[in-house]
Design a protein around this motif. Structure first.
Motif, PDB file in Angstrom:
ATOM      1  N   ASN A   1      14.813 -26.077  13.345  1.00 55.39           N
ATOM      2  CA  ASN A   1      16.116 -25.967  12.526  1.00 55.39           C
ATOM      3  C   ASN A   1      15.772 -26.906  11.343  1.00 55.39           C
ATOM      4  OD1 ASN A   1      17.411 -24.189  13.927  1.00 55.39           O
ATOM      5  ND2 ASN A   1      17.897 -25.528  15.617  1.00 55.39           N
ATOM      6  N   ASP A   2      15.327 -28.266  11.417  1.00 50.29           N
ATOM      7  CA  ASP A   2      15.279 -28.920  10.164  1.00 50.29           C
ATOM      8  C   ASP A   2      14.491 -28.472   9.270  1.00 50.29           C
ATOM      9  OD1 ASP A   2      17.000 -31.193  11.458  1.00 50.29           O
ATOM     10  OD2 ASP A   2      15.465 -32.186  12.540  1.00 50.29           O
ATOM     11  N   LEU A   3      13.386 -27.903   9.763  1.00 51.09           N
ATOM     12  CA  LEU A   3      12.342 -27.374   8.705  1.00 51.09           C
ATOM     13  C   LEU A   3      13.184 -26.270   7.879  1.00 51.09           C
ATOM     14  CD1 LEU A   3       9.528 -27.018   7.560  1.00 51.09           C
ATOM     15  CD2 LEU A   3       8.936 -25.524   9.508  1.00 51.09           C
ATOM     16  N   PHE A   4      13.979 -25.501   8.517  1.00 49.33           N
ATOM     17  CA  PHE A   4      14.233 -24.357   7.956  1.00 49.33           C
ATOM     18  C   PHE A   4      15.730 -24.844   7.035  1.00 49.33           C
ATOM     19  CE2 PHE A   4      17.904 -21.566   7.931  1.00 49.33           C
ATOM     20  CZ  PHE A   4      17.496 -20.134   7.426  1.00 49.33           C
ATOM     21  N   ARG A   5      16.274 -25.829   7.294  1.00 52.11           N
ATOM     22  CA  ARG A   5      17.481 -26.146   6.417  1.00 52.11           C
ATOM     23  C   ARG A   5      16.744 -26.914   5.347  1.00 52.11           C
ATOM     24  NH1 ARG A   5      20.159 -27.681  11.498  1.00 52.11           N
ATOM     25  NH2 ARG A   5      18.910 -29.931  11.514  1.00 52.11           N
ATOM     26  N   GLY A   6      15.810 -27.629   5.712  1.00 52.82           N
ATOM     27  CA  GLY A   6      15.048 -28.454   4.431  1.00 52.82           C
ATOM     28  C   GLY A   6      14.777 -27.433   3.431  1.00 52.82           C
ATOM     29  N   ARG A   7      13.784 -26.558   3.729  1.00 50.93           N
ATOM     30  CA  ARG A   7      13.417 -25.420   2.944  1.00 50.93           C
ATOM     31  C   ARG A   7      14.367 -24.787   2.300  1.00 50.93           C
ATOM     32  NH1 ARG A   7       7.595 -23.130   5.316  1.00 50.93           N
ATOM     33  NH2 ARG A   7       6.503 -25.186   5.440  1.00 50.93           N
ATOM     34  N   ARG A   8      15.599 -24.511   3.014  1.00 55.09           N
ATOM     35  CA  ARG A   8      16.638 -23.559   2.223  1.00 55.09           C
ATOM     36  C   ARG A   8      17.204 -24.289   1.276  1.00 55.09           C
ATOM     37  NH1 ARG A   8      21.236 -23.129   6.243  1.00 55.09           N
ATOM     38  NH2 ARG A   8      21.419 -25.568   5.528  1.00 55.09           N
ATOM     39  N   ASP A   9      17.568 -25.707   1.697  1.00 54.55           N
ATOM     40  CA  ASP A   9      18.404 -26.483   0.753  1.00 54.55           C
ATOM     41  C   ASP A   9      17.828 -26.982  -0.494  1.00 54.55           C
ATOM     42  OD1 ASP A   9      20.405 -25.940   2.653  1.00 54.55           O
ATOM     43  OD2 ASP A   9      20.159 -28.367   3.405  1.00 54.55           O
ATOM     44  N   GLU A  10      16.275 -27.055  -0.447  1.00 53.35           N
ATOM     45  CA  GLU A  10      15.649 -27.311  -1.570  1.00 53.35           C
ATOM     46  C   GLU A  10      15.532 -26.097  -2.343  1.00 53.35           C
ATOM     47  OE1 GLU A  10      11.039 -28.434  -3.140  1.00 53.35           O
ATOM     48  OE2 GLU A  10      11.508 -28.368  -1.043  1.00 53.35           O
ATOM     49  N   ALA A  11      15.746 -24.882  -1.964  1.00 53.15           N
ATOM     50  CA  ALA A  11      15.394 -23.800  -2.711  1.00 53.15           C
ATOM     51  C   ALA A  11      16.530 -23.408  -3.507  1.00 53.15           C
ATOM     52  CB  ALA A  11      14.988 -22.515  -2.011  1.00 53.15           C
ATOM     53  N   ILE A  12      17.848 -23.686  -2.588  1.00 55.53           N
ATOM     54  CA  ILE A  12      19.236 -23.407  -3.437  1.00 55.53           C
ATOM     55  C   ILE A  12      19.290 -24.528  -4.431  1.00 55.53           C
ATOM     56  CG2 ILE A  12      21.557 -23.829  -2.937  1.00 55.53           C
ATOM     57  CD1 ILE A  12      21.167 -22.739   0.027  1.00 55.53           C
ATOM     58  N   LEU A  13      18.891 -25.604  -4.225  1.00 61.08           N
ATOM     59  CA  LEU A  13      19.123 -26.872  -5.459  1.00 61.08           C
ATOM     60  C   LEU A  13      18.275 -26.542  -6.458  1.00 61.08           C
ATOM     61  CD1 LEU A  13      19.131 -29.930  -3.075  1.00 61.08           C
ATOM     62  CD2 LEU A  13      21.201 -29.212  -4.659  1.00 61.08           C
ATOM     63  N   ARG A  14      17.134 -26.126  -6.290  1.00 62.99           N
ATOM     64  CA  ARG A  14      16.038 -25.749  -7.641  1.00 62.99           C
ATOM     65  C   ARG A  14      16.859 -24.370  -8.323  1.00 62.99           C
ATOM     66  NH1 ARG A  14      11.333 -28.632  -8.155  1.00 62.99           N
ATOM     67  NH2 ARG A  14      10.729 -29.614  -6.380  1.00 62.99           N
ATOM     68  N   LEU A  15      17.227 -23.481  -7.569  1.00 62.27           N
ATOM     69  CA  LEU A  15      17.719 -22.506  -8.303  1.00 62.27           C
ATOM     70  C   LEU A  15      18.880 -22.716  -8.992  1.00 62.27           C
ATOM     71  CD1 LEU A  15      17.386 -19.511  -8.552  1.00 62.27           C
ATOM     72  CD2 LEU A  15      18.366 -19.053  -6.625  1.00 62.27           C
ATOM     73  N   MET A  16      19.778 -23.639  -8.521  1.00 60.39           N
ATOM     74  CA  MET A  16      21.174 -23.997  -9.017  1.00 60.39           C
ATOM     75  C   MET A  16      20.714 -24.839 -10.442  1.00 60.39           C
ATOM     76  SD  MET A  16      23.735 -25.041  -6.023  1.00 60.39           S
ATOM     77  CE  MET A  16      25.092 -24.895  -6.957  1.00 60.39           C
TER      78      MET A  16
END
Length: 307
Positions: free
Chosen positions: A137-152
């Motif tokens: 779960n932590d791995l999933f959240r971390g990769r998702r949040d980094e991808a969102i931040l970079r895209l924004m």
């Protein structure tokens, strides 16, 4: 002399208005903003014994919000929601005249939003890194949040636009994402670079193991849930807190992206196209905080005093 028809119960009619907004394809954020405003106003009228469809009542409510410390922009949005509701009631024949026509919204302060610094951005991205022994779960959240931040950060897209992206809108190989429905119902194609593509690809690989992997939505919540605007606000706020950034809100990423684009030498026209602005005044509103610093750097590069 005929009697005037009784005033409608606007609390009862509220669900019908929401259905109409959905039929008009208003964004989920707009529908929430408008309906929340109406509910708050109706509750205030009930507590104050005020008549809802009355100009004085709306003005009193607006004043009470401002006196309570609400930001003028927030109060303006609340008042707009009620004015839109009254206009719908008139269109639907529920009232014979709009009592709020001509009411002026609160005057907005000329606020300046400072973009995040390069150090803050690096700290924000670092806060997304899962530990070496992180659970799935932590791995999933971390990769998702980094991808969102970079895209924004790279595209300057609005938070609501980011949340609405679907898998079919994404072209990782080409470095492009389609914003199907931006503000005002306008779509656009938005490019991004290899670092953002890499981050999204890393997220996509762990997404494949998610219980909702077959969902068309690009972003998914952890523990088998979907991902909403509120979820984005909450999870990015938590990353900012971990990074020691107290002034964070998702919209600051749009300000930051706009500043970085111009500071790197990007054109104003290109920024407007990527960010989805149709008016130059919106670009100035988002980039004026660091305009003087960018002008000084540009002047140094031009060196026009070298005669």
């Amino acid at each position: 002399m005929p009697k005037s028809p009784p005033a409608p119960d606007i609390a009862v009619l509220l669900p019908s208005w929401v259905l109409s907004l959905r039929a008009d394809r208003k964004s989920p954020q707009t529908i929430k903003s408008y309906s929340d405003a109406a509910r708050l106003y109706i509750s205030w009228c009930e507590a104050e014994g005020a008549t809802p469809l009355d100009r004085t009542s709306l003005r009193r409510w607006t004043t009470s919000l401002l006196d309570g410390g609400a930001a003028p922009a927030t109060v303006r949005a609340r008042q707009l929601g009620m004015r839109r509701y009254a206009a719908w009631l008139l269109d639907e024949g529920e009232i014979t005249e709009d009592p709020f026509v001509g009411i002026k919204p609160p005057r907005l302060d000329s606020t300046v939003t400072e973009p995040l610094t390069e150090e803050e951005l690096r700290a924000l991205l670092k806060a997304c890194e899962p530990g070496r022994d992180a659970d799935p779960n932590d791995l999933f959240r971390g990769r998702r949040d980094e991808a969102i931040l970079r895209l924004m950060l790279e595209t300057g897209a609005r938070a609501g636009e980011i949340v609405a992206i679907e898998l079919a809108d994404l072209d990782l190989a080409g470095g492009n994402v389609i914003i199907r429905r931006g503000k005002g119902g306008k779509g656009r194609s938005v490019p991004f670079g290899p670092h953002t593509a890499k981050a999204i690809d890393r997220y996509a690989r762990v997404r494949n193991r998610h219980r909702l992997a077959s969902s068309p939505a690009l972003w998914l919540g952890d523990r088998g849930k979907g991902f909403t605007y509120d979820a984005l606000h909450k999870t990015l706020g938590a990353r900012a807190s971990a990074a020691g950034i107290a002034r964070f809100h998702p919209h600051i990423m749009r300000h930051t992206a706009a500043h970085r684009w111009l500071a790197a030498g990007g054109s104003e026209g290109g920024l407007m196209a990527v960010a989805g602005w149709t008016r130059p005044d919106m670009l100035m509103r988002y980039t004026r905080a660091r305009a003087s610093a960018r002008a000084a750097e540009e002047a140094a590069r031009l060196n026009l005093g070298d005669l």
